[in-house]
Design a protein around this motif. Structure first.
Motif, mmCIF file in Angstrom:
data_model
loop_
_atom_site.group_PDB
_atom_site.id
_atom_site.type_symbol
_atom_site.label_atom_id
_atom_site.label_comp_id
_atom_site.label_asym_id
_atom_site.label_seq_id
_atom_site.Cartn_x
_atom_site.Cartn_y
_atom_site.Cartn_z
ATOM 1 N N PRO A 12 0.815 -1.226 0.000
ATOM 2 C CA PRO A 12 0.000 0.000 0.000
ATOM 3 C C PRO A 12 0.847 1.274 0.000
ATOM 4 N N SER A 54 -7.875 -0.490 -2.965
ATOM 5 C CA SER A 54 -7.391 -0.832 -1.620
ATOM 6 C C SER A 54 -8.249 -0.178 -0.542
ATOM 7 N N SER A 67 -4.058 -1.917 5.486
ATOM 8 C CA SER A 67 -3.710 -1.298 4.204
ATOM 9 C C SER A 67 -4.273 0.118 4.120
#
Length: 340
Positions: A12, A54, A67
């Motif tokens: 991430p 994400s 994340s």
């Protein structure tokens, strides 16, 4: 074994770092060959899309809290948030949509119980100015407007905008010829004046004269039907909110305000008539009507009673009928002596 040969995906934090580097280079891609420029933009768009996925998840997986926290920290620690807003005009349409959703999501993300977006915006208030001025670019206005409404979820940001010189621009933007942009500006204007009630009440108390002068002349008396309809609806929402009681009492002792409401009652549009009635009834219900208000109501009693005899909603509404009956009763019982 199947997953063993998959290309290793970026972490991430790496996704954000990569996007930041590409955004920083975006100002210089014009110096690259067309093929190289297209390659870099395509890579940037993919990174932005992956960041969005994400944060939101997709059909295959839900967003992972860890994340989301990493992305949020990385974006705010190194000014990627600013870059996404500043570079929005240079992105392709789908990437603009993705950035808009990312900015919206970040306003809700908490890291160790802190809303990093609010802290960041406190230090970078000029970004709110930039988002407001985005209404002057029709191609970007809806993206900027969506981001703006998400940013003013934070009370301190809404307060900043209300007190800024740019707030006055909404009176212009609501009247723009582009219907979609004008409607979006009206939505932002409404959000500013209804979300954070205590802040709005304080603001209106301090800025009553200029605000309602502008509101009456530019919105309620606008030649644009949509503007008048939205404005009278919003006015009712504001005045009838308990937090704005002091503002409401000040509004309903003005004969000029009463004149405007009575004119709106005469509109051919039933929708405007209904919304105007909800404000007009407060003038009538006020137990401390000043002499000039009583005088106007008495002078127009016959016309008002004729109007209300045939005034109804399209669908049965018992609450409306009760309000109308009370208004009629108050007008019937008004006496000239009440003007003393």
């Amino acid at each position: 074994m199947k997953g063993f040969f998959k290309h290793k995906s970026k972490s991430p934090a790496d996704l954000v770092r990569s996007a930041r580097e590409l955004l920083q280079a975006l100002d210089h891609v014009n110096s690259l060959k067309d093929s190289k420029r297209e390659e870099k933009i395509a890579e940037l768009c993919k990174n932005i899309r992956d960041i969005k996925i994400s944060l939101y998840g997709n059909n295959e997986f839900d967003p992972a809290p860890d994340s989301c926290a990493q992305i949020t920290q990385e974006i705010f620690q190194h000014d990627t948030f600013r870059l996404m807003i500043v570079c929005l005009p240079k992105l392709e349409l789908e990437a603009r949509k993705d950035v808009t959703q990312i900015v919206a999501n970040l306003q809700r993300q908490q890291v160790q119980s802190k809303v990093l977006a609010c802290e960041y915006l406190e230090r970078n208030k000029d970004l709110l100015d930039m988002l407001i001025l985005g209404y002057e670019n029709a191609d970007l206005a809806l993206h900027y407007g969506t981001m703006f409404r998400e940013c003013i979820r934070h009370q301190s940001m809404a307060r900043y905008v209300l007190e800024s010189t740019h707030f006055k621009k909404f009176f212009e933007y609501i009247e723009l010829a582009n219907f979609a942009v004008a409607s979006d500006a009206a939505a932002s204007f409404k959000e500013l004046l209804t979300r954070h009630k205590s802040t709005v009440a304080e603001y209106l108390a301090r800025n009553y004269d200029w605000f309602f002068q502008e509101y009456n002349t530019r919105l309620l008396e606008s030649p644009n039907y949509i503007t008048r309809r939205q404005a009278v609806k919003l006015l009712g929402d504001m005045l009838l909110d308990k937090s704005n009681t002091a503002v409401m009492m000040r509004y309903v002792v003005s004969k000029e305000n009463l004149r405007i409401m009575m004119n709106l009652l005469r509109e051919p549009s039933k929708n405007i008539q209904i919304e105007a009635f909800h404000v007009f009834k407060v003038f009538v219900a006020n137990t401390n009507k000043p002499p000039e208000i009583v005088s106007i109501l008495v002078a127009n009693r016959s016309k008002l009673l004729r109007f209300f005899s045939d005034f109804k909603t399209e669908q049965e509404d018992k609450h409306f009928d009760q309000d109308k009956a009370q208004v009629v009763k108050e007008i019937v019982n008004l006496e000239p002596r009440d003007m003393i």
